[in-house]
Design a protein around this motif. Sequence first.
Motif, PDB file in Angstrom:
ATOM      1  N   GLY A 181       0.710  -1.267   0.014  1.00 39.82           N
ATOM      2  CA  GLY A 181       0.062   0.066  -0.085  1.00 39.82           C
ATOM      3  C   GLY A 181       0.845   1.339   0.083  1.00 39.82           C
ATOM      4  O   GLY A 181       1.880   1.226   0.303  1.00 39.82           O
ATOM      5  N   SER A 182       0.162   2.509  -0.086  1.00 38.92           N
ATOM      6  CA  SER A 182       1.059   3.493  -0.199  1.00 38.92           C
ATOM      7  C   SER A 182       1.433   4.300   0.957  1.00 38.92           C
ATOM      8  O   SER A 182       2.424   5.135   0.869  1.00 38.92           O
ATOM      9  N   HIS A 183       1.114   3.730   2.347  1.00 36.74           N
ATOM     10  CA  HIS A 183       1.605   4.153   3.382  1.00 36.74           C
ATOM     11  C   HIS A 183       2.700   3.411   4.234  1.00 36.74           C
ATOM     12  O   HIS A 183       2.487   2.049   4.147  1.00 36.74           O
ATOM     13  N   GLY A 184       3.695   3.697   4.433  1.00 33.45           N
ATOM     14  CA  GLY A 184       4.727   3.040   5.413  1.00 33.45           C
ATOM     15  C   GLY A 184       5.773   2.269   4.440  1.00 33.45           C
ATOM     16  O   GLY A 184       6.405   1.401   4.882  1.00 33.45           O
ATOM     17  N   ILE A 185       5.693   2.602   2.967  1.00 28.46           N
ATOM     18  CA  ILE A 185       6.748   1.772   2.350  1.00 28.46           C
ATOM     19  C   ILE A 185       8.029   2.184   2.672  1.00 28.46           C
ATOM     20  O   ILE A 185       8.818   3.493   2.989  1.00 28.46           O
ATOM     21  N   LEU A 186       9.092   1.296   2.952  1.00 26.57           N
ATOM     22  CA  LEU A 186      10.335   1.355   3.506  1.00 26.57           C
ATOM     23  C   LEU A 186      11.527   1.191   2.305  1.00 26.57           C
ATOM     24  O   LEU A 186      11.085   0.597   1.266  1.00 26.57           O
ATOM     25  N   ALA A 187      12.849   1.607   2.240  1.00 20.98           N
ATOM     26  CA  ALA A 187      13.806   1.419   1.386  1.00 20.98           C
ATOM     27  C   ALA A 187      13.952  -0.066   1.263  1.00 20.98           C
ATOM     28  O   ALA A 187      14.005  -0.661  -0.074  1.00 20.98           O
ATOM     29  N   GLY A 188      13.857  -0.761   2.364  1.00 25.78           N
ATOM     30  CA  GLY A 188      14.074  -2.164   2.326  1.00 25.78           C
ATOM     31  C   GLY A 188      12.840  -3.025   1.604  1.00 25.78           C
ATOM     32  O   GLY A 188      13.326  -3.855   0.939  1.00 25.78           O
ATOM     33  N   ASP A 189      11.690  -2.420   1.487  1.00 26.46           N
ATOM     34  CA  ASP A 189      10.516  -2.788   0.764  1.00 26.46           C
ATOM     35  C   ASP A 189      10.851  -2.761  -0.803  1.00 26.46           C
ATOM     36  O   ASP A 189      10.752  -4.000  -1.480  1.00 26.46           O
ATOM     37  N   ILE A 190      11.333  -1.763  -0.892  1.00 24.67           N
ATOM     38  CA  ILE A 190      11.898  -1.474  -2.403  1.00 24.67           C
ATOM     39  C   ILE A 190      13.013  -2.606  -2.880  1.00 24.67           C
ATOM     40  O   ILE A 190      12.891  -3.065  -4.106  1.00 24.67           O
ATOM     41  N   THR A 191      14.043  -2.781  -2.168  1.00 25.47           N
ATOM     42  CA  THR A 191      15.008  -3.667  -2.344  1.00 25.47           C
ATOM     43  C   THR A 191      14.598  -5.013  -2.565  1.00 25.47           C
ATOM     44  O   THR A 191      14.918  -5.644  -3.445  1.00 25.47           O
ATOM     45  N   GLU A 192      13.798  -5.399  -1.611  1.00 26.01           N
ATOM     46  CA  GLU A 192      12.945  -6.738  -1.835  1.00 26.01           C
ATOM     47  C   GLU A 192      12.352  -7.145  -3.033  1.00 26.01           C
ATOM     48  O   GLU A 192      12.188  -8.199  -3.531  1.00 26.01           O
ATOM     49  N   CYS A 193      11.815  -6.044  -3.831  1.00 23.27           N
ATOM     50  CA  CYS A 193      11.150  -6.119  -4.976  1.00 23.27           C
ATOM     51  C   CYS A 193      11.936  -5.998  -6.235  1.00 23.27           C
ATOM     52  O   CYS A 193      11.486  -5.931  -7.353  1.00 23.27           O
ATOM     53  N   LEU A 194      13.075  -5.580  -6.075  1.00 26.70           N
ATOM     54  CA  LEU A 194      13.971  -5.394  -7.177  1.00 26.70           C
ATOM     55  C   LEU A 194      14.181  -6.665  -8.136  1.00 26.70           C
ATOM     56  O   LEU A 194      13.993  -6.363  -9.350  1.00 26.70           O
ATOM     57  N   PRO A 195      14.133  -8.056  -7.656  1.00 30.35           N
ATOM     58  CA  PRO A 195      14.148  -9.452  -8.447  1.00 30.35           C
ATOM     59  C   PRO A 195      12.751  -9.069  -9.214  1.00 30.35           C
ATOM     60  O   PRO A 195      12.858  -9.520 -10.432  1.00 30.35           O
ATOM     61  N   GLU A 196      11.589  -8.904  -8.575  1.00 27.93           N
ATOM     62  CA  GLU A 196      10.355  -9.045  -9.233  1.00 27.93           C
ATOM     63  C   GLU A 196      10.350  -7.886 -10.312  1.00 27.93           C
ATOM     64  O   GLU A 196       9.960  -8.185 -11.655  1.00 27.93           O
ATOM     65  N   ALA A 197      10.797  -6.808 -10.212  1.00 23.04           N
ATOM     66  CA  ALA A 197      11.032  -5.638 -11.231  1.00 23.04           C
ATOM     67  C   ALA A 197      11.705  -6.171 -12.317  1.00 23.04           C
ATOM     68  O   ALA A 197      11.406  -5.703 -13.617  1.00 23.04           O
ATOM     69  N   ARG A 198      13.015  -6.690 -11.911  1.00 24.60           N
ATOM     70  CA  ARG A 198      13.788  -6.935 -13.157  1.00 24.60           C
ATOM     71  C   ARG A 198      13.227  -7.962 -13.914  1.00 24.60           C
ATOM     72  O   ARG A 198      13.263  -7.989 -15.347  1.00 24.60           O
ATOM     73  N   ALA A 199      12.541  -8.916 -13.276  1.00 25.20           N
ATOM     74  CA  ALA A 199      12.118 -10.027 -14.156  1.00 25.20           C
ATOM     75  C   ALA A 199      11.025  -9.626 -14.892  1.00 25.20           C
ATOM     76  O   ALA A 199      10.807  -9.923 -16.450  1.00 25.20           O
ATOM     77  N   LEU A 200      10.120  -8.339 -14.740  1.00 22.49           N
ATOM     78  CA  LEU A 200       9.503  -7.938 -15.481  1.00 22.49           C
ATOM     79  C   LEU A 200       9.804  -7.184 -16.881  1.00 22.49           C
ATOM     80  O   LEU A 200       9.328  -7.118 -18.069  1.00 22.49           O
ATOM     81  N   ILE A 201      11.134  -6.611 -16.445  1.00 13.81           N
ATOM     82  CA  ILE A 201      11.676  -5.733 -17.581  1.00 13.81           C
ATOM     83  C   ILE A 201      12.170  -6.859 -18.684  1.00 13.81           C
ATOM     84  O   ILE A 201      11.989  -6.589 -19.842  1.00 13.81           O
ATOM     85  N   GLU A 202      12.842  -8.109 -18.041  1.00 11.60           N
ATOM     86  CA  GLU A 202      13.366  -9.121 -19.029  1.00 11.60           C
ATOM     87  C   GLU A 202      12.138  -9.576 -19.815  1.00 11.60           C
ATOM     88  O   GLU A 202      12.322  -9.908 -21.015  1.00 11.60           O
ATOM     89  N   GLN A 203      10.894  -9.984 -19.376  1.00 12.36           N
ATOM     90  CA  GLN A 203       9.930 -10.406 -19.879  1.00 12.36           C
ATOM     91  C   GLN A 203       9.352  -9.358 -21.074  1.00 12.36           C
ATOM     92  O   GLN A 203       9.265  -9.904 -22.282  1.00 12.36           O
ATOM     93  N   GLN A 204       9.590  -8.228 -20.917  1.00 10.23           N
ATOM     94  CA  GLN A 204       8.849  -7.340 -21.855  1.00 10.23           C
ATOM     95  C   GLN A 204       9.959  -7.114 -23.000  1.00 10.23           C
ATOM     96  O   GLN A 204       9.813  -7.088 -24.092  1.00 10.23           O
ATOM     97  N   PHE A 205      11.339  -7.011 -22.588  1.00 15.64           N
ATOM     98  CA  PHE A 205      12.157  -7.241 -23.523  1.00 15.64           C
ATOM     99  C   PHE A 205      12.246  -8.478 -24.245  1.00 15.64           C
ATOM    100  O   PHE A 205      12.379  -8.219 -25.752  1.00 15.64           O
ATOM    101  N   ASP A 206      11.765  -9.466 -23.760  1.00 15.28           N
ATOM    102  CA  ASP A 206      11.762 -10.700 -24.745  1.00 15.28           C
ATOM    103  C   ASP A 206      10.751 -10.737 -25.599  1.00 15.28           C
ATOM    104  O   ASP A 206      10.809 -11.037 -26.813  1.00 15.28           O
ATOM    105  N   ARG A 207       9.570 -10.079 -25.337  1.00 18.92           N
ATOM    106  CA  ARG A 207       8.396  -9.920 -26.216  1.00 18.92           C
ATOM    107  C   ARG A 207       8.887  -8.972 -27.071  1.00 18.92           C
ATOM    108  O   ARG A 207       8.279  -9.260 -28.320  1.00 18.92           O
ATOM    109  N   PHE A 208       9.614  -7.903 -26.921  1.00 16.49           N
ATOM    110  CA  PHE A 208       9.850  -7.029 -27.676  1.00 16.49           C
ATOM    111  C   PHE A 208      10.890  -7.682 -29.029  1.00 16.49           C
ATOM    112  O   PHE A 208      10.794  -7.290 -30.190  1.00 16.49           O
ATOM    113  N   GLN A 209      11.609  -8.621 -28.503  1.00 19.06           N
ATOM    114  CA  GLN A 209      12.564  -9.190 -29.371  1.00 19.06           C
ATOM    115  C   GLN A 209      11.826 -10.119 -30.331  1.00 19.06           C
ATOM    116  O   GLN A 209      12.341 -10.322 -31.449  1.00 19.06           O
ATOM    117  N   LYS A 210      10.834 -10.830 -29.820  1.00 23.42           N
ATOM    118  CA  LYS A 210      10.242 -11.668 -30.738  1.00 23.42           C
ATOM    119  C   LYS A 210       9.137 -10.882 -31.753  1.00 23.42           C
ATOM    120  O   LYS A 210       8.870 -11.597 -32.517  1.00 23.42           O
TER     121      LYS A 210
END
Length: 211
Positions: free
Chosen positions: A182-211
């Motif tokens: 949610g929008s209240h109480g996000i900490l820097a550590g929460d952002i760090t924890e979500c980096l792998p998920e965000a990178r996977a999304l970028i890679e998925q979109q890149f793969d789609r674009f390449q195809k």
Amino acid sequence: QECIDLVWRNLEKAGAVVIGPGWGRGDFQTGFLKEILPVVSKKICVVDADALFALKQLGGLSYLAGIQGNFILTPHPGEMSVLTGVSVEEIERDRPGCAREAARQSSSIVCLKGAGTCTAGPSGKLFVNTSGGPYMATAGSGDVLTGVIAALAAQGLPSYSSAWLGVFWHGLAGEAALRRKGSHGILAGDITECLPEARALIEQQFDRFQK
């Protein structure tokens, strides 16, 4: 001298360098920055936080240009104001223009953080980020961004690509943290924890674009 020797010993095995977060401010930090800038200029080096204040003491953006290194600066508007002497209000009125001018003066990449982070290169190249949101304005979030940019540089990306892609990736991780917490109480550590998920999304979109 012991600190300088430590930098020298670790520089050879480093893929990229971060300076500034957690330093503190004072004459020691300013002197240390003066000594290590020519050393770390051999690598892509992200300059953030207290190192930006020390840089101002040494002469600011033009001083950095004289080092002729491969630097990425990541100031928020307050830090940019200190570096340039331009008020925060003026900076916010023309964020792209301010980022471009700072990049030109410093001969470096500049990521002016904030709503729509502006990543500028010395040639005038500009990327305005669209990921993330105001809920990411939390203590330590900027340090996470610095680490993300340095991580990309260490993996072999050029400095400008590391900067704009790091900003985008960081913002996507913030969006993932928003969905989890949610929008209240996000900490820097929460952002760090979500980096792998965000990178996977970028890679998925890149793969789609390449195809």
